[in-house]
Design a protein around this motif. Structure first.
Motif, short mmCIF file in Angstrom:
data_model
loop_
_atom_site.label_atom_id
_atom_site.label_comp_id
_atom_site.label_asym_id
_atom_site.label_seq_id
_atom_site.Cartn_x
_atom_site.Cartn_y
_atom_site.Cartn_z
N ALA A 339 135.83 93.30 20.74
CA ALA A 339 135.31 94.52 20.12
C ALA A 339 133.79 94.55 20.18
O ALA A 339 133.19 95.60 20.46
CB ALA A 339 135.80 94.62 18.67
N MET A 340 133.16 93.41 19.95
CA MET A 340 131.70 93.34 20.03
C MET A 340 131.21 93.60 21.45
O MET A 340 130.18 94.24 21.65
CB MET A 340 131.21 91.97 19.55
N ALA A 343 131.41 97.33 22.12
CA ALA A 343 130.37 98.03 21.36
C ALA A 343 129.00 97.85 21.99
O ALA A 343 128.22 98.81 22.11
CB ALA A 343 130.37 97.54 19.92
N SER A 344 128.67 96.62 22.40
CA SER A 344 127.37 96.37 23.03
C SER A 344 127.23 97.15 24.33
O SER A 344 126.17 97.72 24.63
CB SER A 344 127.21 94.87 23.30
N LEU A 346 128.78 99.94 25.05
CA LEU A 346 128.65 101.36 24.72
C LEU A 346 127.21 101.72 24.37
O LEU A 346 126.71 102.80 24.74
CB LEU A 346 129.57 101.71 23.55
N LEU A 347 126.52 100.83 23.65
CA LEU A 347 125.13 101.10 23.29
C LEU A 347 124.22 101.17 24.51
O LEU A 347 123.16 101.79 24.47
CB LEU A 347 124.63 100.03 22.31
N TYR A 359 125.01 106.05 18.35
CA TYR A 359 124.61 104.76 17.80
C TYR A 359 125.53 104.34 16.67
O TYR A 359 125.91 103.17 16.55
CB TYR A 359 123.17 104.82 17.28
N PRO A 362 129.29 102.93 17.94
CA PRO A 362 129.25 101.55 18.44
C PRO A 362 128.82 100.54 17.37
O PRO A 362 129.31 99.41 17.35
CB PRO A 362 128.22 101.61 19.58
N LEU A 365 131.84 99.69 15.31
CA LEU A 365 132.73 98.82 16.08
C LEU A 365 132.15 97.42 16.21
O LEU A 365 132.87 96.41 16.10
CB LEU A 365 132.96 99.42 17.47
N LEU A 366 130.84 97.33 16.40
CA LEU A 366 130.17 96.04 16.55
C LEU A 366 130.32 95.19 15.29
O LEU A 366 130.68 94.01 15.36
CB LEU A 366 128.69 96.27 16.86
N THR A 444 125.05 92.23 25.46
CA THR A 444 126.35 92.21 26.13
C THR A 444 126.58 90.89 26.85
O THR A 444 127.69 90.32 26.80
CB THR A 444 126.44 93.38 27.14
#
Length: 490
Positions: A339-340, A343-344, A346-347, A359, A362, A365-366, A444
């Motif tokens: 999940a992290m 999210a990373s 996506l950012l 912002y 994500p 989710l992060l 990421t």
């Protein structure tokens, strides 16, 4: 009659709850204010970083020794000294005339917070029956999480309505109340350890602080323009680390259990914790600058957006523990880190047309993935420890988390500042967005490394994982792991 309605044990618990709330609040409340502090003191990002780093370094340096001192000199005494120091340092911060004075005051806050964080938990056992200690510790963990969640939004509102000084004077009356309640109602300790204070690992403490100081200076000096000075400081940090390891191998009461790093599960768990905490801290340090510059949000709006992260982390910790019970820590760790990772990424790539949601989503989710990972990772690491080593390993988990916080505030913050500087348009909205994207590209990679290392350990030792999930002490381990996750600043 008033005593029956609100007996001394509840007054003590109220004082201890405030002692746990204030350190976490003081970490997160400042994040929103960093852009304002840059403007007020006309100082670069590399200098304002130390408002966070000074606090974290001081707290990390003493967090392993305050418990030891409390056992030998009296937990109540050391806790009250810590609260008083925190209160005085907060007062000095409100009157800071330059960034150096503010950083020094924050160091004082961090020293006091180390005693408050460590000893408030320890004092629960002196006044709460064992049968009810779980609920009391859960309350303290919840208060810590509330402080973290409220911090960004409260900081933004205070800055917009009363000025930046309010971030530091608002905790003062709460600290005074905590001091009065604990001083009046918490009984003195009767089981002081007879072990002499000379057994405290003072050389280890000094070399740990030296290593962290060199490491942090290497990442923050020269305003993001890395050169020979940064390389020299990093080399000194490595030398200090080598000396620290040699000292800890010989210490009678070591701060670090160096021999445990031979266990792949233990070492990969701590390394993954550092990497994951680094990424989340980056989101909460870089986020206010990005949101303020690219979307032109005021401090209150920035604080509300940033608070989404801690809020989701707080709500996730307990369900994550249940998930570990159902599917095991190894699979839960993988899901949290995955999940992290998403999210990373996506950012980095989410379009700017999504605006603030690009912002906020994500970030939610992060931090959800982070809370899931930390609960499972703490469970896995603690499950492989012997009963007599659990306190030492618990301290090392805290140290790994704090190292991640320091790295996130320094390395990832410096990455953002460096990218913004090389664009030649430091205050342009596009520079802030580009800096955020590069920072999370690095994030990421960090999460990917942590995920790959955890998956390799999982496939290399399936028998250990099975044994961990069937341990008769698993309930106690989950309780300790959830407490760690709740205490986490993020």
């Amino acid at each position: 009659m008033p005593t029956t309605a609100f007996p001394p044990s509840r007054r003590i618990l109220a004082g201890l709850s405030l002692a746990v709330l204030l350190p976490s609040l003081s970490v997160s409340i400042v994040n929103t204010g960093l852009p304002t502090l840059m403007q007020v003191f006309s100082t670069p990002f590399s200098a304002v970083q130390w408002v966070i780093l000074g606090y974290l370094l001081a707290m990390t340096a003493l967090i392993t020794s305050t418990g030891y001192l409390g056992d030998r000199l009296g937990r109540k005494r050391i806790l009250l000294i810590g609260i008083a120091l925190f209160c005085i340092a907060s007062l000095l911060a409100t009157g800071a005339q330059d960034i150096t004075m503010l950083v020094m005051a924050r160091i004082g806050q961090g020293l006091g917070a180390a005693a408050m964080t460590t000893l408030a938990m320890a004092c629960v056992g002196e006044v709460i029956p064992k049968a009810k200690s779980g609920g009391a510790l859960g309350l303290l963990g919840t208060m810590s999480a509330i402080g973290t969640t409220l911090g960004p939004a409260l900081g933004g509102i205070l800055i917009d309505t009363m000025g930046w000084q309010a971030m530091f004077w608002v905790p003062i009356p709460l600290a005074v109340l905590a001091w009065v309640l604990i001083s009046r109602y918490l009984p003195g300790q009767t089981d002081l350890s007879r072990q002499p204070t000379s057994n405290l690992d003072i050389p280890g403490m000094c070399w740990l602080m030296t290593t962290l100081l060199f490491y942090t200076l290497a990442l923050t000096l020269e305003r993001g323009h890395y050169g020979w000075l940064n390389g020299s400081l990093l080399m000194l940090a490595l030398i200090s680390l080598a000396v620290l390891i040699a000292i800890e191998r010989q210490a009678a009461n070591p701060l670090l259990a160096v021999h445990l790093f031979q266990d792949p599960q233990f070492s990969s768990g701590l390394i993954a914790s550092v990497a994951a905490t680094t990424v989340v801290m980056a989101a909460l340090v870089v986020g206010p600058f990005y949101l303020g510059r690219f979307f032109d949000l005021n401090s209150t709006q920035v604080g509300l957006v940033v608070s989404i992260g801690p809020a989701f982390a707080t709500l996730t910790s307990f369900p994550a523990g249940r998930l570990v019970d159902r599917i095991g820590s190894a699979r839960t760790i993988t899901q949290g880190l995955s999940a992290m990772l998403v999210a990373s990424a996506l950012l980095v790539c989410i379009p700017a047309s999504w605006r603030v949601l690009g912002y906020a989503i994500p970030l939610a989710l992060l931090t959800t993935g982070y809370a899931t990972f930390q609960t499972a990772n703490n469970t896995a690491v603690l499950a492989h420890s012997q009963g007599g080593q659990r306190g030492l390993i618990s301290g090392m988990l805290n140290l790994a988390r704090n190292l991640g916080l320091i790295t996130g505030a320094s390395l990832m913050g410096a990455t953002f500042a460096w990218v913004v500087n090389i664009t030649g348009q430091q205050h342009a909205p596009t520079a802030a967005r580009y800096g955020m994207q590069v920072t999370f590209a690095v994030a990421t990679v960090l999460v990917l490394i942590a995920l790959v290392s955890q998956m390799r350990v999982k496939h290399a030792s399936p028998a250990k994982s099975s044994q961990e999930n069937s341990s008769p002490h698993q309930a106690a381990i989950h309780q300790a792991a959830n407490r760690h996750a709740s205490d986490d600043p993020y």
